[in-house]
Design an enzyme around this catalytic site. Sequence first.
Site, mmCIF file in Angstrom:
data_model
loop_
_atom_site.group_PDB
_atom_site.id
_atom_site.type_symbol
_atom_site.label_atom_id
_atom_site.label_comp_id
_atom_site.label_asym_id
_atom_site.label_seq_id
_atom_site.Cartn_x
_atom_site.Cartn_y
_atom_site.Cartn_z
ATOM 1 N N SER A 94 34.841 45.014 25.662
ATOM 2 C CA SER A 94 34.222 44.342 26.795
ATOM 3 C C SER A 94 35.276 43.552 27.544
ATOM 4 O O SER A 94 36.257 43.074 26.959
ATOM 5 C CB SER A 94 33.117 43.398 26.308
ATOM 6 O OG SER A 94 32.713 42.514 27.336
ATOM 7 N N SER A 95 35.071 43.388 28.835
ATOM 8 C CA SER A 95 36.016 42.609 29.633
ATOM 9 C C SER A 95 36.035 41.135 29.249
ATOM 10 O O SER A 95 36.964 40.408 29.616
ATOM 11 C CB SER A 95 35.681 42.735 31.124
ATOM 12 O OG SER A 95 34.358 42.298 31.386
ATOM 13 N N CYS A 96 35.033 40.681 28.472
ATOM 14 C CA CYS A 96 35.006 39.268 28.071
ATOM 15 C C CYS A 96 36.073 38.944 27.022
ATOM 16 O O CYS A 96 36.249 37.784 26.657
ATOM 17 C CB CYS A 96 33.631 38.879 27.549
ATOM 18 S SG CYS A 96 33.242 39.524 25.917
ATOM 19 N N TYR A 123 31.257 36.769 20.827
ATOM 20 C CA TYR A 123 31.278 38.210 21.106
ATOM 21 C C TYR A 123 32.706 38.677 21.384
ATOM 22 O O TYR A 123 33.143 39.726 20.887
ATOM 23 C CB TYR A 123 30.377 38.513 22.296
ATOM 24 C CG TYR A 123 30.246 39.976 22.636
ATOM 25 C CD1 TYR A 123 29.515 40.826 21.821
ATOM 26 C CD2 TYR A 123 30.836 40.505 23.787
ATOM 27 C CE1 TYR A 123 29.390 42.176 22.138
ATOM 28 C CE2 TYR A 123 30.709 41.847 24.109
ATOM 29 C CZ TYR A 123 29.977 42.676 23.285
ATOM 30 O OH TYR A 123 29.854 44.007 23.590
ATOM 31 N N LYS A 127 35.040 41.521 19.380
ATOM 32 C CA LYS A 127 35.588 42.700 20.043
ATOM 33 C C LYS A 127 37.117 42.742 19.965
ATOM 34 O O LYS A 127 37.718 43.810 19.815
ATOM 35 C CB LYS A 127 35.121 42.744 21.501
ATOM 36 C CG LYS A 127 33.663 43.134 21.661
ATOM 37 C CD LYS A 127 33.405 44.529 21.107
ATOM 38 C CE LYS A 127 31.990 44.993 21.300
ATOM 39 N NZ LYS A 127 31.775 46.373 20.782
ATOM 40 N N HIS A 166 21.722 41.015 30.512
ATOM 41 C CA HIS A 166 22.802 40.675 31.428
ATOM 42 C C HIS A 166 22.250 40.405 32.828
ATOM 43 O O HIS A 166 21.090 40.684 33.127
ATOM 44 C CB HIS A 166 23.831 41.795 31.464
ATOM 45 C CG HIS A 166 24.606 41.940 30.200
ATOM 46 N ND1 HIS A 166 24.352 42.924 29.268
ATOM 47 C CD2 HIS A 166 25.636 41.211 29.692
ATOM 48 C CE1 HIS A 166 25.190 42.797 28.240
ATOM 49 N NE2 HIS A 166 25.978 41.766 28.476
#
Length: 299
Positions: A94-96, A123, A127, A166
Site C-alpha cells: 500500500s502507498s501508506c 497497517y 506491509k 475507504h
Amino acid sequence: MVGSAIKRKLEKEGYRNLILRNSRELDLRDQNAVNNFFASERPEYVFLAAAKVGGILANNIYRAEFLYDNLMIEANAIHAAYQAEVRKLLFLGSSCIYPKMAPQPIKENSLLTGTLEETNEAYALAKISGLKYCEYLNRQYGTDYISAMPTNLYGPNDNYHPQNSHVLPALIRRVHEAKISNSNEVVVWGTGKVLREFLYVDDLADASLYLMSHYSGNQPINIGTGKDLSIAELASLVKKAVGYEGDIVYDTSKPDGTPRKLLDVSKLNNMGWSYKTELEEGIELAYQDFLNSEVRAER
C-alpha cells in the site's frame, strides 16, 4: 476487491488453472492451514492480495488487529510459498508504507526515510514487514518475490461501509443515501483539502499481471495514475455520478490524514505500463457496482 479483479484479468487472458481461496475457505492467519494448503496445491505463481483493510477510522481504532492480522497473513503465506518452492510471488502492499511527509510525488526510495502517518501506522508497519520479508528471501535464498505498492483503490466488490471503508466507497454510499432520503447535506471528515490519488482496481489487476511477467527485483514498484485531486474535488465527482443536488459539509474536527499522497509511477511507466480508466468513468462504474451490491443484499 483486489483478488476478484486479478481473477477476472487472468481469466480474460486465458488462464484456467487457477487455485482460489477466499478468507472463509482458508484463514491465512492459521499457519498450519496455510502450510497444508501450499503443500497440497503446490502453486507455481502467487498473487498475494489478502489483507485486513479499512479507512482512516478503522485503521485508527483497530490498530492491534490491523498489525496482527496483516503480519500473520503475509508471514504465513510468503513463508509457505518459499517452502513449497513457488516460482514467483507478487506481494501487494500500500502507498501508506511511505513517510507522512515524503517528497511528492513519492518515489520508491522514500521508503523508511521518515515518520509514518499516525492513523495508519499499524497497517503500514505490517506491509513494510511483508515487502522486506520478500526482499530478504530473495537475497538469502534466490527467490523471485516482488512487491508492488498500489495507490488508493476502488471498483467492483469494494467495501461500501459508511464508517469502516475507504474514502471513495464511503462517499458513494453516503451521497447515495442522502439522495434517497432527500437530505440537504453530507458530512465528510476533515477539511476536504488533502490530496489523494485513485486507481480503478481492474487497472491494478492489469499492472499486477504485467509485473509478474516483466519485473524481478528487490525494490517495490509503485502502481498508480500519477495524478491526484482534493477530497472536495472527489466529492464533487461522486455527487455528479450519483445525481445528488445537496451540499458537502466538512467536519474539520476530524483528522485529514496525510496531507498529500501521490505516487511517482515513472518506473512502471518506463517499463511500458500505464493506467487506462479515468477517475470520472471509474466512479460511475463503482456507483453501478454499489447499486448492484444493494440489490444483491436485498435478495
